[in-house]
Design a protein around this motif. Structure first.
Motif: not given
Length: 103
Positions: A76-89
């Protein structure tokens, strides 16, 4: 539950036949012919029907080519975006001297 696996008595499965031959090879010189044939049949049935062994044999089979080409959404693109945000944090916390950085 139906399965695409052939019946173990079916002589047309080279993958299953190869696995059976490999499994019974150490006993070829030790067992009489009728016992060796019984061991082959038992091994074939086991590898074709056991809930753990059968999927492993299935993994040896070549895969059928896809019916068509194209992209397949794997996540799901939303789940990928959330994972990218957590990785950036997490990366910014490490750069900023936060947790995760040994001293």
């Amino acid at each position: 539950m139906s399965s695409p696996r052939p019946e173990p008595d079916d002589d047309g499965d080279p993958i299953l036949e190869a696995r059976v031959a490999r499994a019974v090879a150490p006993y070829a010189d030790l067992l009489p012919a009728e016992d060796l044939e019984a061991l082959r049949a038992l091994t074939a049935r086991f590898l074709a029907t056991h809930p753990v062994a059968a999927p492993l044999v299935d993994r040896l089979r070549p895969r059928a080519p896809p019916a068509s080409s194209g992209e397949v959404d794997r996540r799901d693109p939303t789940a990928l975006a959330e994972a990218a945000l957590r990785l950036a944090e997490k990366a910014s916390a490490v750069r900023g001297g936060g947790r995760g950085r040994p001293r």
